[in-house]
Design a protein around this motif. Structure first.
Motif, PDB file in Angstrom:
ATOM      1  N   LEU A 105      55.581  11.863 -26.303  1.00  0.00           N
ATOM      2  CA  LEU A 105      54.344  11.272 -25.817  1.00  0.00           C
ATOM      3  C   LEU A 105      53.463  10.973 -26.789  1.00  0.00           C
ATOM      4  O   LEU A 105      53.136  11.935 -27.696  1.00  0.00           O
ATOM      5  N   ASP A 290      50.681   2.180 -30.056  1.00  0.00           N
ATOM      6  CA  ASP A 290      50.990   3.104 -28.928  1.00  0.00           C
ATOM      7  C   ASP A 290      50.117   4.269 -28.717  1.00  0.00           C
ATOM      8  O   ASP A 290      50.226   5.120 -27.605  1.00  0.00           O
ATOM      9  N   THR A 299      51.486   6.213 -19.527  1.00  0.00           N
ATOM     10  CA  THR A 299      52.836   6.732 -20.108  1.00  0.00           C
ATOM     11  C   THR A 299      53.055   7.997 -19.205  1.00  0.00           C
ATOM     12  O   THR A 299      54.027   8.376 -18.889  1.00  0.00           O
ATOM     13  N   GLN A 302      53.469   7.957 -15.733  1.00  0.00           N
ATOM     14  CA  GLN A 302      54.856   7.631 -15.489  1.00  0.00           C
ATOM     15  C   GLN A 302      56.011   8.841 -15.912  1.00  0.00           C
ATOM     16  O   GLN A 302      56.904   9.177 -14.793  1.00  0.00           O
TER      17      GLN A 302
END
Length: 315
Positions: A105, A290, A299, A302
């Motif tokens: 991540l 990002d 993210t 998710q």
């Protein structure tokens, strides 16, 4: 249902900041969040409810939880055997043993650092701390790394020659400890120790500066300051390591390991070579896309949706 964030890491450490940043983002997005170990910084979730139901996330490697969030490479650090999944912001993290579930991540960087219109923030911090000299060098690395600090001070002494400013972000708590070294090296007139700042204030420092320098050595040190500097389009000089190469998209000016003597020339090059500065800023800006907090937060959601537990809905 609610989120449960817990950490036993030292306040303002890299993993402490990582967990708090994501917890605050969830809270801002309207999710129900409770925290433990973050003090009272998360205003809407100041206390721990041991009977609350929902995903529990351990920020850092100290403690027990099914889901661990860390900036470290678990192959070099111990973590609890009970962990079902390790989420690491280290792009080169490796499993410690077969079967370990490690997911990458990106480390979240708040939106303030990406902002283009920063004149007010720059004006506020330069006036508050009476910043007025150039060139302006910023450091926000590891203050417990004696070798790294020695490299920093010697290089800055050569480059600035008594003119300019060395901004030591988050350094005020170390001022008494470092004062004798600063005096011996003749850096009293250029070294400025700043307290911990808000994200907007810190972004103002980065946007007002000329170069970010971080010769921290520790293999477990994760360069959050460098990430924030790169998001602010501030050229950086750092050691050449696989981690920094990956994070910077080769946009940092890197010094080969063991070449302490190369730091002063590298800083001078980063300050004076305008075409190089432009290339560095463009490459690092791309690399940081990002790392925007909203992208990282979504993210993270998710990833959490795959944990086999109901994800708490928004308030």
């Amino acid at each position: 249902m609610r989120w449960l964030f817990v950490t036993h890491e030292p306040e303002n450490s890299v993993d402490w900041t990582l967990g708090l940043t994501l917890a605050e983002w969830l809270d801002h997005e309207g999710f129900r969040v409770l925290t433990r170990g973050f003090g009272s910084q998360l205003g809407r979730a100041p206390r721990w409810d041991v009977f609350g139901q929902g995903p529990q996330v351990l920020a850092g490697l100290r403690g027990h939880a099914a889901h661990v969030l860390t900036s470290r490479d678990p192959s070099y650090a111990r973590f609890q055997e009970s962990s079902l999944q390790i989420i690491s912001t280290h792009p080169l993290a490796n499993p410690r043993k077969p079967g370990d579930r490690i997911v990458y991540l990106a480390y979240p960087v708040p939106e303030e650092y990406f902002e283009e219109d920063t004149m007010k923030a720059v004006f506020d911090v330069t006036r508050r701390f009476r910043l007025e000299h150039r060139p302006r060098v910023v450091f926000a690395g590891d203050y417990t790394d004696g070798a790294g600090l020695s490299t920093l001070f010697q290089a800055v002494r050569t480059v600035l020659r008594g003119q300019g400013e060395l901004i030591l972000l988050n350094g005020r708590e170390y001022r008494d400890q470092l004062a004798p070294v600063i005096k011996t090296l003749g850096l009293e007139e250029v070294a400025i120790f700043l307290p911990r700042l808000t994200d907007r204030e810190e972004s103002g420092i980065f946007h007002s500066a000329d170069v970010y320098v971080d010769p921290s050595h520790d293999s477990e040190w994760f360069p959050v300051g460098a990430l924030r500097a790169m998001a602010s389009r501030l050229p950086i000089v750092a050691w050449e390591t696989p981690l920094m190469t990956s994070l910077s998209n080769r946009g940092a000016l890197m010094v080969s390991p063991g070449r302490d003597d190369a730091w002063a020339p590298a800083i001078s090059e980063a300050l004076g070579n305008e075409p190089l500065r432009e290339r560095m800023m463009e490459r690092t800006r791309t690399a940081m896309a990002d790392h925007r907090l909203a992208i990282v937060g979504n993210t993270f959601l998710q990833l959490a949706s795959q944990w086999g537990v109901p994800i708490p809905t928004k308030v």
